[in-house]
Design an enzyme around this catalytic site. Structure first.
Site, PDB file in Angstrom:
ATOM      1  N   PRO A 287      -3.994  -4.994  -2.350  1.00 11.54           N
ATOM      2  CA  PRO A 287      -3.103  -3.888  -1.946  1.00 11.54           C
ATOM      3  C   PRO A 287      -1.851  -3.841  -2.823  1.00 11.54           C
ATOM      4  O   PRO A 287      -1.255  -4.867  -3.130  1.00 11.54           O
ATOM      5  CB  PRO A 287      -2.739  -4.236  -0.504  1.00 11.54           C
ATOM      6  CG  PRO A 287      -3.738  -5.245  -0.062  1.00 11.54           C
ATOM      7  CD  PRO A 287      -4.180  -5.970  -1.292  1.00 11.54           C
ATOM      8  N   GLU A 288      -1.486  -2.635  -3.242  1.00 14.44           N
ATOM      9  CA  GLU A 288      -0.265  -2.432  -4.017  1.00 14.44           C
ATOM     10  C   GLU A 288       0.653  -1.501  -3.218  1.00 14.44           C
ATOM     11  O   GLU A 288       0.381  -1.207  -2.064  1.00 14.44           O
ATOM     12  CB  GLU A 288      -0.618  -1.847  -5.397  1.00 14.44           C
ATOM     13  CG  GLU A 288      -1.561  -2.769  -6.189  1.00 14.44           C
ATOM     14  CD  GLU A 288      -1.933  -2.214  -7.568  1.00 14.44           C
ATOM     15  OE1 GLU A 288      -1.173  -1.408  -8.129  1.00 14.44           O
ATOM     16  OE2 GLU A 288      -3.006  -2.598  -8.068  1.00 14.44           O
TER      17      GLU A 288
END
Ligand SMILES: [Zn+2]
Length: 279
Positions: free
Chosen positions: A2-3
């Site tokens: 996840p960013e």
């Protein structure tokens, strides 16, 4: 992994779901998840009885602010997920490592197959910025809007490849391998262009591409790709992977010029780009 767009999607959902809820009990099912604490008991003691008052984000960290001024920090790592569960009797999926039960209104569960993610509480006196990882974070591309001239000054004060700089959390917070490739494609710039070699037009294009790519990805609730598929608070996948122009598209036709997207490996990670569109 996840960013910023995935973490921001979860933050926004948490805001509507858990703010003003009081924590009744906390169950730690895998000690590795709270490895920063001397014991699971000590971690639990800082949360039980507290009410969540706000949800913030710093880079890829989710910050749940508590009514005594402490902060529960969530880092999803490679594969971490937060699940909002309304019915506490709902069976736990494998790799459920921590469960927060509210006095009214179900649970928040932390699920993490690869266990690189973690939860920890920073005491009120410390403040969130006292945490070493958070103290040195660079600007937030969606929150800290700046002029392209200021961005140019920041860029040219570094002498490194554009992709490594975009992924440097002390330069700009929240961008990882996937969105760095998408931003650079949108800007028409190669991953290995030196950050101090850009023309004013290229700097403007890079800044605009960074903000627009991330904002659009948030709007589409993030990207779900690969084995460690990102899921939102309700178990749903994101929608932005279908918009990807470069990342994970090796051998496929460039959507802009029809030549082939190539993949190079450097520093232990893959970079996807179009040799024709990116200079
Ligand atoms: Zn192309």
């Amino acid at each position: 992994m996840p960013e910023l767009p995935e973490v921001e999607t979860i933050r926004r959902d948490l805001q509507g779901e858990v703010v003003n809820r009081k924590i009744k009990s906390v169950e730690v099912r895998n000690g590795r998840t709270v490895r920063r604490h001397p014991s699971a008991k000590q971690f639990r003691a800082q949360l039980e009885g507290r009410t969540i008052t706000a949800i913030n984000r710093a880079g890829k960290y989710i910050l749940l602010v508590l009514d005594d001024g402490a902060t529960l920090v969530v880092h999803l790592g490679m594969s971490g997920q937060l699940h909002r569960v309304k019915n506490v009797k709902e069976p736990k999926v494998p790799h459920t490592h921590a469960v927060i039960t509210f006095t009214q209104g179900g649970q928040l569960r932390f699920v993490d197959p690869r266990t690189f993610g973690e939860l920890f509480v920073s005491a009120p006196a410390e403040g969130e910025r006292a945490l070493p990882e958070l103290a040195h974070l660079g600007f937030d591309p969606l929150e800290d809007i700046m002029s392209w001239e200021k961005f140019w000054v920041l860029l040219s004060s570094h002498k490194s490849g554009l992709k490594s700089l975009l992924m440097d959390q002390e330069f700009v917070a929240g961008i990882g391998n996937m969105y760095a490739d998408e931003i650079l494609f949108a800007a028409g710039l190669r991953y290995d262009r030196q950050s101090n070699s850009l023309s004013s037009q290229e700097v403007r294009r890079l800044y605009r591409s960074m903000v627009e790519t991330l904002a659009e990805a948030v709007k589409r609730r993030g990207s779900s790709l690969g084995d460690d598929q990102y899921r939102d608070l309700f178990g749903e996948v994101g929608d932005y992977q279908d918009q990807h122009q470069a990342y994970d598209r090796e051998g496929q036709a460039c959507r802009r010029c029809r030549s082939t997207i190539v993949r190079v490996k450097s520093g232990g990670r893959s970079t996807f780009f179009c040799e024709h569109c990116q200079v």
